[in-house]
Design a protein around this motif. Structure first.
Motif, PDB file in Angstrom:
ATOM      1  N   ASN A 278      55.573 -82.082 -79.957  1.00  0.00           N
ATOM      2  CA  ASN A 278      54.596 -82.098 -78.870  1.00  0.00           C
ATOM      3  C   ASN A 278      53.585 -80.970 -78.946  1.00  0.00           C
ATOM      4  N   ASN A 279      53.774 -80.069 -79.879  1.00  0.00           N
ATOM      5  CA  ASN A 279      52.851 -78.940 -80.045  1.00  0.00           C
ATOM      6  C   ASN A 279      52.842 -78.537 -81.506  1.00  0.00           C
ATOM      7  N   PRO A 280      52.369 -79.458 -82.373  1.00  0.00           N
ATOM      8  CA  PRO A 280      52.522 -79.234 -83.817  1.00  0.00           C
ATOM      9  C   PRO A 280      51.722 -78.053 -84.358  1.00  0.00           C
ATOM     10  N   SER A 281      50.782 -77.552 -83.569  1.00  0.00           N
ATOM     11  CA  SER A 281      49.997 -76.421 -84.076  1.00  0.00           C
ATOM     12  C   SER A 281      50.734 -75.087 -83.912  1.00  0.00           C
ATOM     13  N   ALA A 282      51.759 -75.070 -83.084  1.00  0.00           N
ATOM     14  CA  ALA A 282      52.559 -73.838 -82.978  1.00  0.00           C
ATOM     15  C   ALA A 282      53.242 -73.579 -84.320  1.00  0.00           C
ATOM     16  N   PRO A 283      53.355 -72.300 -84.723  1.00  0.00           N
ATOM     17  CA  PRO A 283      53.862 -72.028 -86.080  1.00  0.00           C
ATOM     18  C   PRO A 283      55.311 -72.435 -86.314  1.00  0.00           C
ATOM     19  N   GLY A 284      56.115 -72.493 -85.274  1.00  0.00           N
ATOM     20  CA  GLY A 284      57.525 -72.862 -85.462  1.00  0.00           C
ATOM     21  C   GLY A 284      58.353 -71.736 -86.046  1.00  0.00           C
ATOM     22  N   THR A 285      59.573 -72.080 -86.418  1.00  0.00           N
ATOM     23  CA  THR A 285      60.491 -71.095 -87.018  1.00  0.00           C
ATOM     24  C   THR A 285      60.771 -71.480 -88.462  1.00  0.00           C
ATOM     25  N   PHE A 286      60.596 -70.527 -89.364  1.00  0.00           N
ATOM     26  CA  PHE A 286      60.902 -70.769 -90.776  1.00  0.00           C
ATOM     27  C   PHE A 286      62.314 -70.291 -91.111  1.00  0.00           C
ATOM     28  N   ILE A 287      63.065 -71.187 -91.757  1.00  0.00           N
ATOM     29  CA  ILE A 287      64.393 -70.812 -92.249  1.00  0.00           C
ATOM     30  C   ILE A 287      64.250 -70.623 -93.753  1.00  0.00           C
ATOM     31  N   VAL A 288      64.522 -69.423 -94.215  1.00  0.00           N
ATOM     32  CA  VAL A 288      64.138 -69.023 -95.573  1.00  0.00           C
ATOM     33  C   VAL A 288      65.285 -68.310 -96.281  1.00  0.00           C
ATOM     34  N   PRO A 289      65.204 -68.177 -97.615  1.00  0.00           N
ATOM     35  CA  PRO A 289      66.282 -67.468 -98.317  1.00  0.00           C
ATOM     36  C   PRO A 289      66.340 -65.982 -97.948  1.00  0.00           C
ATOM     37  N   LYS A 290      65.185 -65.338 -97.841  1.00  0.00           N
ATOM     38  CA  LYS A 290      65.144 -63.910 -97.517  1.00  0.00           C
ATOM     39  C   LYS A 290      64.024 -63.613 -96.538  1.00  0.00           C
ATOM     40  N   ARG A 291      64.191 -62.576 -95.744  1.00  0.00           N
ATOM     41  CA  ARG A 291      63.117 -62.160 -94.850  1.00  0.00           C
ATOM     42  C   ARG A 291      63.052 -60.638 -94.842  1.00  0.00           C
ATOM     43  N   LYS A 292      61.980 -60.110 -94.260  1.00  0.00           N
ATOM     44  CA  LYS A 292      61.901 -58.656 -94.086  1.00  0.00           C
ATOM     45  C   LYS A 292      62.711 -58.277 -92.860  1.00  0.00           C
ATOM     46  N   TYR A 293      63.652 -57.326 -93.041  1.00  0.00           N
ATOM     47  CA  TYR A 293      64.550 -57.025 -91.925  1.00  0.00           C
ATOM     48  C   TYR A 293      64.106 -55.813 -91.104  1.00  0.00           C
ATOM     49  N   SER A 294      63.165 -55.054 -91.667  1.00  0.00           N
ATOM     50  CA  SER A 294      62.898 -53.732 -91.091  1.00  0.00           C
ATOM     51  C   SER A 294      62.572 -53.754 -89.600  1.00  0.00           C
ATOM     52  N   ASP A 295      61.700 -54.674 -89.175  1.00  0.00           N
ATOM     53  CA  ASP A 295      61.319 -54.645 -87.764  1.00  0.00           C
ATOM     54  C   ASP A 295      62.361 -55.298 -86.851  1.00  0.00           C
ATOM     55  N   THR A 296      63.086 -56.294 -87.348  1.00  0.00           N
ATOM     56  CA  THR A 296      64.082 -56.958 -86.502  1.00  0.00           C
ATOM     57  C   THR A 296      65.421 -57.078 -87.238  1.00  0.00           C
ATOM     58  N   PRO A 297      66.218 -56.001 -87.201  1.00  0.00           N
ATOM     59  CA  PRO A 297      67.529 -56.095 -87.862  1.00  0.00           C
ATOM     60  C   PRO A 297      68.388 -57.204 -87.266  1.00  0.00           C
ATOM     61  N   VAL A 298      68.295 -57.388 -85.945  1.00  0.00           N
ATOM     62  CA  VAL A 298      69.050 -58.449 -85.285  1.00  0.00           C
ATOM     63  C   VAL A 298      68.092 -59.589 -84.979  1.00  0.00           C
ATOM     64  N   VAL A 299      68.481 -60.805 -85.363  1.00  0.00           N
ATOM     65  CA  VAL A 299      67.574 -61.935 -85.185  1.00  0.00           C
ATOM     66  C   VAL A 299      67.946 -62.787 -83.969  1.00  0.00           C
ATOM     67  N   GLY A 300      69.200 -62.780 -83.592  1.00  0.00           N
ATOM     68  CA  GLY A 300      69.594 -63.608 -82.451  1.00  0.00           C
ATOM     69  C   GLY A 300      70.982 -63.296 -81.945  1.00  0.00           C
ATOM     70  N   ILE A 301      71.230 -63.766 -80.733  1.00  0.00           N
ATOM     71  CA  ILE A 301      72.527 -63.549 -80.080  1.00  0.00           C
ATOM     72  C   ILE A 301      73.022 -64.907 -79.604  1.00  0.00           C
ATOM     73  N   ALA A 302      74.198 -65.273 -80.017  1.00  0.00           N
ATOM     74  CA  ALA A 302      74.716 -66.589 -79.649  1.00  0.00           C
ATOM     75  C   ALA A 302      76.077 -66.444 -78.989  1.00  0.00           C
ATOM     76  N   GLY A 303      76.416 -67.389 -78.150  1.00  0.00           N
ATOM     77  CA  GLY A 303      77.739 -67.356 -77.517  1.00  0.00           C
ATOM     78  C   GLY A 303      78.276 -68.765 -77.403  1.00  0.00           C
ATOM     79  N   ASP A 304      79.512 -68.959 -77.818  1.00  0.00           N
ATOM     80  CA  ASP A 304      80.087 -70.302 -77.765  1.00  0.00           C
ATOM     81  C   ASP A 304      81.475 -70.239 -77.133  1.00  0.00           C
ATOM     82  N   THR A 305      81.741 -71.184 -76.274  1.00  0.00           N
ATOM     83  CA  THR A 305      83.032 -71.207 -75.586  1.00  0.00           C
ATOM     84  C   THR A 305      83.964 -72.227 -76.252  1.00  0.00           C
ATOM     85  N   GLY A 306      85.145 -72.386 -75.692  1.00  0.00           N
ATOM     86  CA  GLY A 306      86.059 -73.416 -76.192  1.00  0.00           C
ATOM     87  C   GLY A 306      87.043 -72.930 -77.236  1.00  0.00           C
ATOM     88  N   PHE A 307      87.300 -71.640 -77.258  1.00  0.00           N
ATOM     89  CA  PHE A 307      88.262 -71.112 -78.224  1.00  0.00           C
ATOM     90  C   PHE A 307      89.562 -70.713 -77.519  1.00  0.00           C
TER      91      PHE A 307
END
Lengths: 459, 459
Positions: A278-307
């Motif tokens: 619905n908004n194809p001009s937005a850049p989106g998220t690239f999933i890649v083999p390597k990225r530059k980590y310096s500015d964002t060492p942590v990329v995301g926080i996830a939580g899953d229940t059911g254990f």
């Protein structure tokens, strides 16, 4: 050459079909299109796949199924009407559905699998026909024709290695090739589905087979977010994430991308882009083999229940050669897979997905542990959640653990478990399910808003 | 009734024998005395056990052993002379040693075991004779007579359950009973030793058998300290520690008390007191079933080196039922026991004591992991240490982990691994061996000196 996969919400209506056509035809590199079955048009809507499951249930019970059959055809009819196409294609769809019912009505397992797969299959036929209707050269390509050969495990199919050579031949074809997602064919000719969400897998297999420059995965969000937007409002968008990070986030409950789907492209290093139909001009998220980590060492926080956690302890346990192996063998004998086994000296916890432990299995497992391993203590802890802090940049970075544990202590979150060190990509915390929102929020604020900072005072 | 065990340094000389006699006779409840072989009198001294090992080596080689034999007898002679006792007992000791040599000279494994055990055995005879010399009713009681029956595993003997009924009969005897530590007798009459430091085990078995009110373990320090005094000067003394805490501290490198020794008394809840032979009026450290945790949630910090980590990773590993079990099976086949298995999603680390991994075993293990498990990545990380923060009071205490990780970050210690959650008694950190001193010191200061404290600032 690019492979573009459109998820259920991206092909839910005629309006959406128009949007897909606009996106595909705007870039001549978008040559292979993978479609899901029509998804929800509004939040109370029913997905095509669920209509198909209801149909299969009626057939299995030997009951009259014309109502369910009709709903399915009506759903396609609405799309055809909206697109001002000829309704001739509806007869094909009806004939296809009826023939699946006739062939498999006495094999309820296979029936369900084939009926579900028809959702994607017929939608791909419709999409190809719509491209033709618009005057574009386009073809419906059945997965057998495309070369997607899989193991004969309905609902859990795995691609067979020789598929890739077959798929590569698609590069020689002209026009837009529309392939239904979610299923392949076994060596003996059966339609067999991947696990649910498996259209992502189809796209990935095709991208690997044709060695695509990019695998585009169109969905209904502008990007992957660094945290669940239901927990944290307007979270940071993830611009780039590595395969390994994405896999950890998916494991931790990020549902935007089916985690098994990354394997084929991961092996060849083909980048994936998650974009919004619905908004194809937005850049989106690239999933890649390597990225530059310096500015964002942590990329995301996830939580899953059911254990849940089966805890055993026994005095001088760590002197018993083979104790851990025998414990895992008991679980394996019951077909239970486990996630983690944090251990002390005289105790081991086995963390697993709770749904696997039916009351019968639980009883057998407990009784065998008690009698065969002669443990001193044995109990189960339920309603556990795993929270993952994910980022390749945190590898061997002093203080990352301190930041997390401090944020969690500040939020008054009691830690049942900390697991760090094996994976270089993530740090994992076990908590009670009910504290997941506050724990995730606290970690998000620590890593993305720098809300808490450690200051050192000598006292 | 109390059982009092005296370690090697407490029975190293005539002067020490006098001290032991004073301690034992000052409390009529001290009825069973367990002695080690004479230990070091000064830091460059040689322990009796090492003299005996040297003797066994000469006998095994078929070489002349009179020099080593003479050194051993001289050592006993010095004690006898210092105590102004008759030297008649030396003939008994010489005859005993010679008979062990004659009986076992063609079985080098048994020879070593019996010669080692003679160190405690002859010292017990000497101690009983000294009590008699002072005019006390006292008896040397051989472990067979006492009822200490064990498995026939030289160097690793385990007590057989029926021993306890036999030992209980000692309660009916009068006088002071002096029992040699370190060995028992197998069902077929062999002397068989416990693992090294096993006199603690003898004392514990006897205390359990007679259901002693207290098991006193006399050594050469005033108490157990909360941290290794070689790392932190004048550390806090531990007044009370639970069995479980003591076991974790022993595992973590606290050598003051042999960890296996606690099992017999643990089962009956018999308290243990670690005291100083040279300062018997100091209260010592009590090892008890339960303690009050409120004032000291953390009881001690231990660090032990000599670990390594075999790391494997494989994409989608966590979907493979049985992967972990098969990995552990490979190690078990080589007789390698492991300590911990922290895991990520697609990777597992197996932490083990490094000395187990001979070059040949390492090669076989690596080759089997590679071929049988088809892993993507496989490597070994050496020179690891485990640091344990131990305390029953830290169980589910919010912020304990934060305090530790913050202190370590402040000391610039990089964490290879965090393992918390399975044990309620400890938190474990994996670090490189060379940072152990600074890591232990930082943790000690955090928990015992409150040097660092977290303050929360919004930024």
């Amino acid at each position: 050459m690019k492979v573009a996969k459109f998820g259920g919400s991206s092909v839910a209506s005629g309006e959406k079909f128009k949007q897909v056509a606009k996106i595909v035809t705007s870039d001549p590199e978008r040559r292979i299109v993978v479609v899901s079955a029509p998804g929800k048009r509004f939040s109370e809507d029913t997905k095509m796949t669920d209509l198909l499951i209801a149909l299969a249930a009626k057939v299995q019970l030997g009951e009259d199924y014309m109502n369910e059959f009709g709903q399915i055809v009506d759903r396609y009819r609405e799309i055809v009407t909206e697109l001002e196409m000829s309704t001739d294609i509806l007869s094909d769809i009806m004939a296809n559905l009826q023939s699946i019912i006739d062939i498999h009505k006495h094999d309820s397992f296979r029936l369900l699998d084939c009926i579900k797969a028809s959702g994607e299959d017929n939608n791909a036929k419709l999409m190809a026909a719509y491209f033709n209707h618009l005057g574009h050269e386009a073809y419906y390509v059945n997965p057998k024709e495309a070369g997607i050969f899989v193991t004969d495990e309905p609902g859990h199919a795995r691609v067979l290695p020789h598929s890739y050579q077959e798929i590569e031949k698609l590069k020689e074809r002209t026009g837009i090739l529309v392939v239904p997602g979610f299923f392949g064919y076994s060596e003996n000719g059966n339609m067999v589905t991947f696990s649910r969400g498996g259209s992502d897998i189809t796209g990935s297999i095709l991208a690997a087979g044709v060695k695509a420059a990019l695998y585009e995965n169109f969905t209904d969000v502008d990007s992957i977010y660094s945290v669940d937007p239901r927990i944290v409002k307007n979270p940071k968008e993830v611009k780039e994430v590595t395969y390994r990070e994405m896999r950890e986030l998916s494991y931790g409950g990020f549902s935007v991308f089916h985690d098994e789907a990354l394997e084929p492209v991961y092996k060849l290093g083909i980048p994936v882009c998650v974009k919004n139909t619905n908004n194809p001009s937005a850049p989106g998220t690239f999933i890649v083999p390597k990225r530059k980590y310096s500015d964002t060492p942590v990329v995301g926080i996830a939580g899953d229940t059911g254990f849940c956690n089966i805890h055993v302890s026994k005095y001088l346990l760590n002197r018993e050669l083979g104790f851990g192996r025998r414990l895992l063998q008991i679980l394996e004998d019951e077909g239970i897979s486990y996630e983690h086994t944090p251990s002390g000296i005289d105790n081991i916890s086995v963390i697993m997905r709770e749904h696997q432990l039916t009351p019968e299995k639980e009883e057998r497992v407990f009784s065998r542990i008690q009698t065969e391993l002669e443990v001193d203590e044995l109990f189960i802890e339920r309603d556990l959640a795993l929270i993952m802090v994910v980022g390749e940049g945190m590898n061997s970075s002093v203080g990352i653990a301190a930041k997390a544990t401090e944020a969690l202590a500040r939020a008054d979150v009691n830690l049942e478990m900390i697991n760090q060190g094996s994976s270089e990509v993530s740090m994992m915390f076990g908590v009670k399910s009910e504290v997941v929102p506050k724990a995730v929020e606290a970690l998000y604020n620590a890593y993305f808003n720098n809300v808490y900072s450690i200051s050192y005072t000598n006292s």
